[in-house]
Design an enzyme around this catalytic site. Sequence first.
Site: not given
Length: 475
Positions: A84-85, A105, A168, A175, A240
């Site tokens: 989402g981001r 991120k 990152r 996941r 998640d």
Amino acid sequence: MKLINSFATELPWACEPVAPQPLANARLLHLNRPLLGELGLGEVSDEQWLACCGQARPLPGMQPVAQVYAGHQFGGYSPRLGDGRALLLAEQQAPDGQRWDLHLKGAGKTPFSRFGDGRAVLRSSIREYLASEALHALGIPTTRALVLVGSDEPVYRETVETGATVLRTAPSHLRFGQFEYFAWSGQGEKIPLLIDYLLRHHFPELESGAELFAEVVRRTARLIAKWQAVGFTHGVMNTDNMSILGLTLDYGPYGFIDGYEADFVCNHTDSGGRYALSQQPAVGYWNLQKLAQALADHVDGEALAAALGQYEHQLMLHYSELMRARLGLETWEDEDPALFRQMFQQLAADKIDYHLFLRRLALVEASGPWPASLLTLLPDATPWQGWLDAYRARLAREGSEDATRKARMDAVNPKYVLRNALAQGVIEAAERGDMAPFERLYAALQHPYDEQPEFEELATPHPDWYLGEALSCSS
Ligand code: AMP
Ligand code: MG
């Protein structure tokens, strides 16, 4: 630099192309130059990193995508989450051939943002940056941090804060939640393709989905054993946030314990203590069960059950190896579990600082007085007398030699730990524009096991350490 986009091109149905959005007055706050060098990204200029991570100008060759996934959040199933981001900008192929996701991120809204703004605040970005590098230095598998960008972009949380990004990296950010998404959204045929992708790119030594699941179980067990031994709580162990590669993933309201507390909860929205320190091993198992259920139409059920059946043993074995090393023990005696149990009870009774207690335990010698620096950690040494005598007798029985034991213990008992209060001080300075405290803490955490006299104040018990409030999920 050798950028590829294997996820975006081989699994286009598992992601959506998304362009990053710029931050107002973006500025570089930190670059992890040694790691950039290891990844073969040393020649990318500071201007290029700023453009890529703060100004919405990805490097040539990048195809940014947001990944779709689902997940069990605090026990309930959320059928569609996704990045989402965060954006997977590309993968970098390092000189040794290893692929590394470049995952940004805080890059703005995506089709998976739901009600969120797609942003990350400076506070949480600093926390993720410091924690990923601190855990790595402790020897704990984790995503890593490459670039930190700050800005003047207002971002609204409990108060108005400023937006930031963290670039990152990890060999993969896949996941448990991707498997759940495809299993439970009527797209089960995608599961074998995900397995195939993982086997080809990340587990070339494995041959089947059954072997892959057994490896995920093993890695998860070992990861959580390491968290337990070091006193780290992840805080939001939703499926998640569980890495298929067994990495610590998605740092939110995580926390290291200070004073020992088995049921420590770092996230104040977790009122039931679902993700308390003591619950993490069981939650790991629960999460692996959810992954097994998502795989069940494609992987032999007996193989899944057999792998799950190994989890507890693998975790306990690794945890006991780690804890025996932390106490400087080289052999195993039947009474050792009682020695450990009594130590934890005593630590909990007086909320003794967990990290410094173990660090200073290395100063115990075969005879003579108890180390003064250890005694100062104990509000009342009387109830400890029996335990200390038993510990010393135990060392004597295995012929432990003081100097070599101290060297072994120092190599596994960190002196420098990312305590919440330390992170908070660094964040407050950074919010005022002063990154010097960040640089100091970051430097100290690179060598957590070394004596670093220049950073002594970062390893000295301070009353504030114990006043740390649980943190909120907002980030
Ligand atoms: P987390 O538990 O922090 O890893 O986040 C859970 C889900 O919420 C993930 O799908 C995130 O991408 C999403 N999310 C968290 N914060 C935001 C935000 N500020 N904007 C959009 N999505 C978000
Ligand atoms: Mg997450």
